[in-house]
Design a protein around this motif. Structure first.
Motif, PDB file in Angstrom:
ATOM      1  N   ARG A  40      -5.970   5.952  -3.229  1.00 19.03           N
ATOM      2  CA  ARG A  40      -4.550   6.083  -3.572  1.00 19.03           C
ATOM      3  C   ARG A  40      -4.300   7.070  -4.046  1.00 19.03           C
ATOM      4  O   ARG A  40      -4.932   7.445  -4.994  1.00 19.03           O
ATOM      5  N   ASP A  41      -3.330   7.898  -4.152  1.00 13.43           N
ATOM      6  CA  ASP A  41      -3.443   9.366  -4.625  1.00 13.43           C
ATOM      7  C   ASP A  41      -2.289   9.087  -6.259  1.00 13.43           C
ATOM      8  O   ASP A  41      -1.308   8.003  -6.359  1.00 13.43           O
ATOM      9  N   PRO A  42      -3.095   9.655  -7.425  1.00 15.89           N
ATOM     10  CA  PRO A  42      -2.037   9.084  -8.293  1.00 15.89           C
ATOM     11  C   PRO A  42      -0.918   9.720  -8.372  1.00 15.89           C
ATOM     12  O   PRO A  42      -1.278  11.298  -9.360  1.00 15.89           O
ATOM     13  N   THR A  43      -0.116   9.501  -8.058  1.00 17.04           N
ATOM     14  CA  THR A  43       1.192  10.856  -8.268  1.00 17.04           C
ATOM     15  C   THR A  43       2.247   9.468  -9.791  1.00 17.04           C
ATOM     16  O   THR A  43       1.554   9.983 -10.903  1.00 17.04           O
ATOM     17  N   ARG A  44       3.286   9.449  -9.392  1.00 16.19           N
ATOM     18  CA  ARG A  44       3.790   9.356 -10.083  1.00 16.19           C
ATOM     19  C   ARG A  44       3.337   7.816 -11.028  1.00 16.19           C
ATOM     20  O   ARG A  44       2.872   7.311 -10.621  1.00 16.19           O
ATOM     21  N   HIS A  57       1.336  -1.473  -0.122  1.00 16.47           N
ATOM     22  CA  HIS A  57       0.145   0.131  -0.174  1.00 16.47           C
ATOM     23  C   HIS A  57       0.987   1.535  -0.065  1.00 16.47           C
ATOM     24  O   HIS A  57       1.952   1.176  -0.260  1.00 16.47           O
ATOM     25  N   ASP A  58       0.034   2.760   0.455  1.00 17.04           N
ATOM     26  CA  ASP A  58       0.806   4.093   0.081  1.00 17.04           C
ATOM     27  C   ASP A  58       1.989   3.942   1.278  1.00 17.04           C
ATOM     28  O   ASP A  58       3.098   4.476   0.862  1.00 17.04           O
ATOM     29  N   GLY A  59       1.178   3.142   2.201  1.00 17.31           N
ATOM     30  CA  GLY A  59       2.167   3.293   3.362  1.00 17.31           C
ATOM     31  C   GLY A  59       1.434   1.916   4.003  1.00 17.31           C
ATOM     32  O   GLY A  59       0.670   0.915   3.606  1.00 17.31           O
ATOM     33  N   ASN A  97      -0.125  12.248   2.311  1.00 10.89           N
ATOM     34  CA  ASN A  97      -0.979  12.226   1.745  1.00 10.89           C
ATOM     35  C   ASN A  97      -0.933  10.864   1.478  1.00 10.89           C
ATOM     36  O   ASN A  97      -1.694   9.650   1.764  1.00 10.89           O
ATOM     37  N   ASP A  98      -0.147   9.849   1.708  1.00  9.22           N
ATOM     38  CA  ASP A  98       0.065   8.708   1.571  1.00  9.22           C
ATOM     39  C   ASP A  98       0.033   7.721   2.840  1.00  9.22           C
ATOM     40  O   ASP A  98      -0.617   6.617   3.032  1.00  9.22           O
ATOM     41  N   VAL A  99       0.391   8.360   3.359  1.00 14.25           N
ATOM     42  CA  VAL A  99      -0.618   8.228   5.346  1.00 14.25           C
ATOM     43  C   VAL A  99      -2.730   8.522   4.989  1.00 14.25           C
ATOM     44  O   VAL A  99      -2.929   7.229   5.568  1.00 14.25           O
TER      45      VAL A  99
END
Ligand SMILES: Nc1ncnc2c1ncn2[C@@H]1O[C@H](COP(=O)(O)OP(=O)(O)OP(=O)(O)O)[C@@H](O)[C@H]1O
Ligand SMILES: Nc1ncnc2c1ncn2[C@@H]1O[C@H](COP(=O)(O)OP(=O)(O)OP(=O)(O)O)[C@@H](O)[C@H]1O
Ligand SMILES: [Mg+2]
Ligand SMILES: [Mg+2]
Ligand SMILES: [Mg+2]
Ligand SMILES: [Mg+2]
Ligand SMILES: [Mg+2]
Ligand SMILES: [Mg+2]
Lengths: 340, 340
Positions: free
Chosen positions: B222-226, A37-39, B79-81
């Protein structure tokens, strides 16, 4: 394909995912990281205080006698968590890779990191991978953050030293810095000098266990990393508003480190350690703490090296072997770059 | 003295202490950081799961329309948290500075970081500062690690998407990547495009609050980063073992971003965002979640963009504006380097 890090490994697409899955995950493997996951979501410790510590690692060279940037980045952060009197539980690891870096070297580093984490009983639970262009980095930089938990009643802050307290070190000083420097300068000494890089949390746990119900008698813990013992003691003296008196004859330094320092124009008191700690405790606790240290393999050469004094100037002084007394000042002027 | 970072700023001695005390501590000021210990001792959250996330930030240029590496390094990790459905509490920050970097620029970055942390309600509780020689870094790299707490019952992992679920995005896509790229290439567009960099945890809290007692209906965040939306959705499809069908006409993209992407040869679906999230929820929860998103300033342009499907191939497909259907694949080939 080329066996080297390329820019796509940092771009978050397929190549990045593949690098993570083939190189990082197997080396660090644990269920938290596998959440992907993201974290990472983790069990909350039941009681105590949360401790968080971080260090970036930019050591050069990446491989040195006794270790490499991988195990160092685990030990360094585990130790900063441990210096808070805490049990390290989780690590995050973020990598900045330079384009062109050999994947085989990266694998060695990452495997070493995974092994160090397993040995220390901590899980690398989340990570990140970025790539910078050739000439914008230097192989590998690794930032680790550690999360741990300190039992209630434990407070080892640098502001707790009091006049009359006893100053202990866990072993001989200066090996890490000298090992790295000798590698860098391609110096070979008759007796090999290897870095002392090691995780100190089990030693700390034993020291606290030696003071059941009076853990508060262990006033200060610090690892004398960059700037060495001299810098660490000056920091504590300043934070606590005290002076210190050291006995030079009692400060443990390996003879080959002394000789190498002579050659390199260094003073071992200012040279970085990566597997040593300084403890300052109430005088009535000193024997118990010292005995616990000596009973642990990483504290076998622990020694009582001085005492905390009342001193409005907050000077760290040293009674020299020759019977004189001098101030052990903050280091000014050139220091050792990129030692950790 | 020279107004620039020099090697001693990273050596742990007096210059390092001074840099920390004069530049970093005032910008980040909080009682945890002021402990000045090897790590920070922090109150343990009462219940829930601990969440830890980390990112290294190597963005180039350091200053871009709408932000800089400082605020970005706070937002990215917050944001990942938050994507774990957690409230971010604490941040660690480790800096790798290049020798010669102007201290005035460093101060701007660090002040921006401090302001972003205060605005997000998180404390930067511990840090580290290393310096590398000129030509071995690139100005400033910042690794942040965030620690937060997720309430019991919240589980937003990428493996939770189920056929029939609704796919939502919190707003228009592609601003961050296009803003950075246009700065890098010195492109000026008629309508300024600024990065969307922002902290999303308050938006997430509102979304969860819209599902009282059934927070579990929010399946994935989810955050759509890279790699942008396309990469993020492919990751989720893979982790959940599902397919997806998107409706191109419903995917929000600013007209000026569309135009810039045309010019730059980019597809906005693959361009990084730093203030957007993807949410996948049970169909019966979608209206409530979407309404909560639209009621928050950072979700004003939130939209329902597709649905999760059953698909053994785990394809992300898109019903195009022209009435066709195509696979939105993982990006292969050249990607945007150093976008965060
Ligand atoms: N070097 C690494 N070691 C271990 N795990 C890693 C490493 N790099 C990334 N990961 C893991 O891979 C997953 C994806 O990481 P990634 O950095 O792509 O996510 P992100 O932080 O959400 O995206 P971005 O970095 O673009 O903001 C996460 O679960 C992360 O913990
Ligand atoms: N960039 C920074 N921002 C905020 N605080 C910082 C920063 N750099 C260091 N600090 C703080 O300064 C103190 C000393 O940090 P330092 O890195 O010297 O300690 P250390 O990690 O124990 O030593 P080493 O890095 O040599 O292992 C710590 O309290 C740390 O949190
Ligand atoms: Mg993310
Ligand atoms: Mg340290
Ligand atoms: Mg990341
Ligand atoms: Mg330390
Ligand atoms: Mg991220
Ligand atoms: Mg440090």
């Amino acid at each position: 394909k080329t066996g080297r890090v390329d820019m796509n490994h940092g771009a978050g697409g397929r190549a990045a995912t593949q690098l993570i899955e083939e190189l990082f995950l197997p080396a660090f493997d644990n269920p938290f990281l596998r959440q992907g996951h993201d974290g990472a979501a983790l069990p909350l410790p039941a009681a105590g205080r949360l401790v968080v510590a971080t260090d970036a690692h930019v050591i050069s060279p990446l491989f040195f006698p006794g270790g490499d940037i991988g195990c160092l980045s685990v030990h360094g952060t585990v130790n900063d968590v441990a210096m808070n009197g805490a049990t390290p539980l989780y690590l995050s690891a973020s990598f900045i890779l330079e384009e062109g870096f050999p994947l085989a070297d990266l694998k060695r580093i990452v495997d070493s990191m995974g092994a160090a984490a397993r040995e220390a009983g901590v899980s690398i639970v989340t990570g990140d991978t970025k790539v910078v262009e050739k000439g914008k980095g230097d192989g590998v930089f690794i930032s680790t953050t550690g999360v741990g938990v300190a039992a209630p009643g434990v407070d080892t802050s640098g502001a707790n030293a009091r006049p009359g307290d006893v100053i202990l070190v866990s072993g001989t000083l200066g090996e890490h810095g000298v090992a790295v420097l000798s590698q860098r300068e391609s110096l070979a000494f008759e007796t090999a000098i290897v870095s002392d890089t090691a995780a100190l949390h089990a030693l700390v746990a034993d020291m606290l266990a030696a003071l059941p119900g009076r853990e508060g008698d262990l006033h200060v813990l610090r690892d004398p990393t960059r700037g060495g013992l001299a810098t660490t003691l000056n920091e504590i003296a300043r934070q606590s508003g005290v002076g210190m008196l050291l006995w030079e004859a009692d400060i443990p330094v390996l003879p080959q480190v002394d000789a190498a320092c002579e050659l390199l124009g260094l003073d071992p008191l200012y040279v970085a350690n990566e597997g040593k700690l300084v403890a300052i405790c109430a005088p009535e606790a000193a024997d118990a703490v010292l005995a616990a240290m000596r009973a642990h393999p990483l504290g076998a050469h622990a020694a009582r090296i001085g005492a905390v004094t009342e001193d409005p100037h907050r000077f760290v002084q040293m009674a020299t072997k020759l019977g004189g007394r001098r101030v052990v000042d903050w280091l000014s002027g050139e220091q050792l770059p990129r030692i950790c």
